[in-house]
Design a protein around this motif. Structure first.
Motif, mmCIF file in Angstrom:
data_model
loop_
_atom_site.group_PDB
_atom_site.id
_atom_site.type_symbol
_atom_site.label_atom_id
_atom_site.label_comp_id
_atom_site.label_asym_id
_atom_site.label_seq_id
_atom_site.Cartn_x
_atom_site.Cartn_y
_atom_site.Cartn_z
ATOM 1 N N HIS A 128 68.093 71.385 30.461
ATOM 2 C CA HIS A 128 68.967 70.416 30.360
ATOM 3 C C HIS A 128 67.345 69.749 30.733
ATOM 4 N N GLN A 129 66.598 69.815 31.253
ATOM 5 C CA GLN A 129 65.578 69.161 31.987
ATOM 6 C C GLN A 129 64.331 68.574 30.525
ATOM 7 N N VAL A 130 64.055 69.880 30.700
ATOM 8 C CA VAL A 130 63.678 69.813 29.220
ATOM 9 C C VAL A 130 63.969 69.373 27.905
ATOM 10 N N LEU A 131 65.350 69.406 27.201
ATOM 11 C CA LEU A 131 65.815 69.001 26.330
ATOM 12 C C LEU A 131 65.612 66.986 27.062
ATOM 13 N N ASP A 132 65.784 66.869 28.242
ATOM 14 C CA ASP A 132 65.207 65.312 28.774
ATOM 15 C C ASP A 132 64.000 64.726 28.474
ATOM 16 N N LEU A 133 63.173 65.760 28.778
ATOM 17 C CA LEU A 133 61.486 65.060 28.647
ATOM 18 C C LEU A 133 61.769 64.841 27.215
ATOM 19 N N VAL A 134 61.986 65.847 26.424
ATOM 20 C CA VAL A 134 61.860 65.794 24.537
ATOM 21 C C VAL A 134 62.189 65.289 23.901
ATOM 22 N N ALA A 135 63.038 64.170 24.174
ATOM 23 C CA ALA A 135 64.255 63.261 23.821
ATOM 24 C C ALA A 135 63.773 62.315 22.798
ATOM 25 N N PRO A 136 62.594 61.626 24.154
ATOM 26 C CA PRO A 136 62.150 60.538 23.712
ATOM 27 C C PRO A 136 60.776 60.829 22.470
ATOM 28 N N LEU A 137 60.675 61.918 21.872
ATOM 29 C CA LEU A 137 59.435 62.294 21.741
ATOM 30 C C LEU A 137 60.028 62.470 19.615
ATOM 31 N N GLY A 197 61.742 56.127 28.113
ATOM 32 C CA GLY A 197 61.064 57.829 28.935
ATOM 33 C C GLY A 197 60.133 58.532 29.015
ATOM 34 N N LEU A 198 59.561 57.899 28.132
ATOM 35 C CA LEU A 198 57.911 58.779 28.131
ATOM 36 C C LEU A 198 57.482 58.686 29.566
ATOM 37 N N LEU A 199 56.842 60.105 29.613
ATOM 38 C CA LEU A 199 55.619 60.069 31.000
ATOM 39 C C LEU A 199 54.741 59.287 30.857
ATOM 40 N N THR A 200 54.762 58.788 31.511
ATOM 41 C CA THR A 200 53.200 57.657 31.833
ATOM 42 C C THR A 200 51.905 58.304 32.368
ATOM 43 N N ILE A 201 50.570 57.727 32.693
ATOM 44 C CA ILE A 201 49.797 58.213 32.911
ATOM 45 C C ILE A 201 49.650 57.576 33.948
ATOM 46 N N GLY A 202 49.607 58.509 35.213
ATOM 47 C CA GLY A 202 49.493 58.243 37.059
ATOM 48 C C GLY A 202 50.062 59.025 37.291
ATOM 49 N N TYR A 203 50.761 58.727 38.760
ATOM 50 C CA TYR A 203 50.963 60.147 39.780
ATOM 51 C C TYR A 203 52.154 59.913 39.940
#
Length: 602
Positions: free
Chosen positions: A19-28, A304-310
């Protein structure tokens, strides 16, 4: 899917990570170019060209998608990546990526393509037409002929080779064997590598050197080499477990922190290669706790995109090689999804973090790790690392302490103390305006919780520094020989100032700050400096956007001097470790002096 755009809350089985993979990919999915060869996530300020940045965004999600497919997980949009692979490798297509060349960013992204061919050819290769296979094969075969940087990059052609072998495409095996031989020359013993002929020993050791080595151990055709990779990884796991708190938080240290939960990818790679370096339930716990912690952090934007940062969106701390797609390197953490449900990694019940010694000295990396507050807080003391070529390299490697609770800070300038954000370091100035911290330590040693280094901020200024682990305290000792008058500023941990402090005590030889966000005490054990609170510029700390740094200030005439301070960082007021009305007592200088051989004298 999570409607709040956070990563899914992984538990103890594969479905949660799927589920986590699908959730991370969905906004792409909506951000592909018309030809599907590029993913366009925003404006790139990396040093490489736009084509490479868009290839990077295309390739890096495959670190999660390929294991997902290999383990039987469903994904409805494989045609996007399949069509994109055909388009990007076709010189006649508008989305052509361009050929890889020596030490180019394109070569970096070939590793994910190679892994996908090796793990999921049914999704990415088998449906291609004959011509499409020819262009893909030609592009990848060419990438095996170019020269990578002499570090973990040597693994990229090896990863491509694994993929080409899986789909029956010939390539130069001798060249890859030579690269693997060179990589093994970076072995330092006790499971540690150096990332090429440099001093850096950071997360590139677990999420690159070991990670690729373990993939090769599982998929390659050299049993003797595979066994060496497995043995080194098993040894490294004994040290690496000290880098995580009992709650799964990893120490922020070094470059490429925007890759975030890639820091726990090593644990899944152990499972992929069948290396039970620790009991499976312990390995599983290290991976899942880290993923759960990251799921609670504000690291994704409104779409939902991963951002640059920490710990939050923070482009200021990014590297010169971070483009909008770079954070998806984090998906390396999902490699164990390739394993079947009956694998012992998945059938094991997640275990709590095991009890560990309070101090772990790791001389290969020039660090000592302090386990404080029953494992809820880890502090890494660093003496030997430097990366002058990296953006904010001194802050990322050469500060004295890095904390899972207080992080560390990167500078926003060096004209004022608030710009320098000099937490956990000693900074010096001739004019009280321009400051120099420790940048490149030399003559490093690490033994029994004591680290030593020497550094020279000016030709006529030599500083010897000892860092002594006394959990939950650490003590810093500096012998300074200076041919010029200097101002000094030595910072403790940076404290989140978004909630006002409950107690503050500043004065001769001390700064004590207690707040709901944490407590920091820094005491001059010789009582020669004055305590101040420095309000750092916003966006400098990797965890908290706005911080205050307890700092000891002093003046040094030309001569020889000894500065000694003790530093502690704890949970805030009301914690079980400190009474609500009492400040913790630092260790006495006499007890520290006996640990130094020979002991420095003023």
């Amino acid at each position: 899917m999570d409607t709040d755009h956070r990563a899914g809350q992984p538990g103890s089985d594969r479905d949660d990570l799927r589920h986590q993979v699908l959730d991370l990919v969905a906004p792409l999915i909506s951000r592909f170019s018309p030809g599907r060869g590029r993913l366009r996530l925003g404006v790139s300020t990396a040093h490489y060209d736009k084509e490479s940045a868009e290839l990077e965004a295309f390739a890096r999600p495959l670190w999660g998608l390929a294991p997902l497919a290999a383990g039987g997980g469903a994904f409805d949009h494989w045609e996007l990546w399949r069509d994109g692979l055909a388009a990007g490798t076709d010189p006649e297509h508008p989305d052509y990526w361009g050929a890889a060349f020596d030490r180019s960013q394109r070569l970096v992204e070939t590793a994910a393509l190679g892994l996908t061919l090796a793990l999921a050819p049914e999704q990415i290769w088998d449906p291609l037409t004959g011509r499409q296979r020819d262009t893909v094969a030609a592009w990848l075969r060419h990438s095996v002929t170019v020269e990578p940087n002499e570090n973990n990059w040597l693994f990229f052609p090896v990863m491509v080779g694994l993929g080409l072998d899986r789909v029956g495409v010939s390539h130069d095996h001798d060249a890859n064997r030579a690269r693997l031989d060179r990589l093994e020359e970076f072995d330092l013993g006790r499971g540690w590598y150096t990332d090429g002929p440099k001093w850096q020993r950071d997360y590139y050791i677990p999420f690159a050197m070991h990670y690729y080595g373990l993939i090769y151990a599982a998929l390659g055709d050299d049993p003797a080499r595979a066994e060496r990779f497995r043995e080194r990884a098993a040894a490294f796991a004994q040290d690496f477990q000290h880098w995580f708190t009992s709650e799964g938080v990893a120490v922020p240290f070094g470059r490429s922190l925007t890759y975030r939960f890639a820091q726990s990818a090593f644990w899944g790679a152990l499972a992929f290669a069948g290396v039970e370096a620790l009991p499976w339930e312990v390995i599983k716990g290290h991976l899942l706790r880290n993923l759960r912690w990251w799921a609670r952090q504000p690291i994704r934007d409104a779409s939902g995109l991963l951002t640059i940062g920490y710990g939050y969106p923070q482009p200021h701390m990014a590297e010169q090689y971070n483009a909008p797609g770079s954070p998806y390197w984090a998906m390396k953490a999902f490699l164990p999804l390739a394993l079947p449900a009956e694998h012992p990694f998945w059938t094991a019940k997640e275990a709590d973090a095991p009890p560990l010694p309070e101090v772990s000295t790791q001389p290969e990396a020039g660090v000592a790790l302090l386990r404080c507050e029953e494992g809820r807080h880890v502090v890494l003391l660093s003496a030997g690392q430097h990366a002058p070529w990296a953006r904010h390299g001194a802050a990322k490697y050469a500060k004295f302490a890095y904390s899972t609770r207080f992080g560390f800070s990167v500078p926003a300038g060096t004209l004022k103390l608030e710009q320098g954000a000099f937490d956990s370091t000693l900074a010096l100035s001739e004019d009280g305006e321009h400051w120099r911290p420790c940048e490149q330590p030399h003559d490093v040693s690490a033994s029994d919780g004591v680290l030593y280094s020497r550094w020279t901020p000016w030709d006529d200024v030599e500083i010897e520094t000892w860092l002594v682990a006394r959990p939950p305290w650490h003590v810093r000792v500096h012998r300074i020989r200076n041919g010029r008058a200097l101002r000094t500023a030595e910072g403790g941990f940076a404290i989140d100032r978004d909630q006002p402090p409950t107690r503050v005590d500043t004065g001769p030889g001390r700064v004590r700050l207690d707040s709901p966000n944490g407590m920091c005490v820094i005491e001059d054990l010789h009582g020669r400096r004055e305590g101040e609170l420095v309000v750092a510029l916003p966006g400098t700390n990797v965890f908290a956007p706005r911080t205050t740094i307890p700092t000891l200030m002093g003046d040094l005439p030309p001569g020889e001097h000894l500065l000694v301070c003790a530093v502690i960082g704890l949970e805030g007021r009301g914690s079980a470790s400190v009474g609500s009305d009492e400040w913790p007592e630092p260790p006495a200088w006499d007890s520290i002096e006996s640990m130094l051989n020979p002991a420095p004298t003023p």
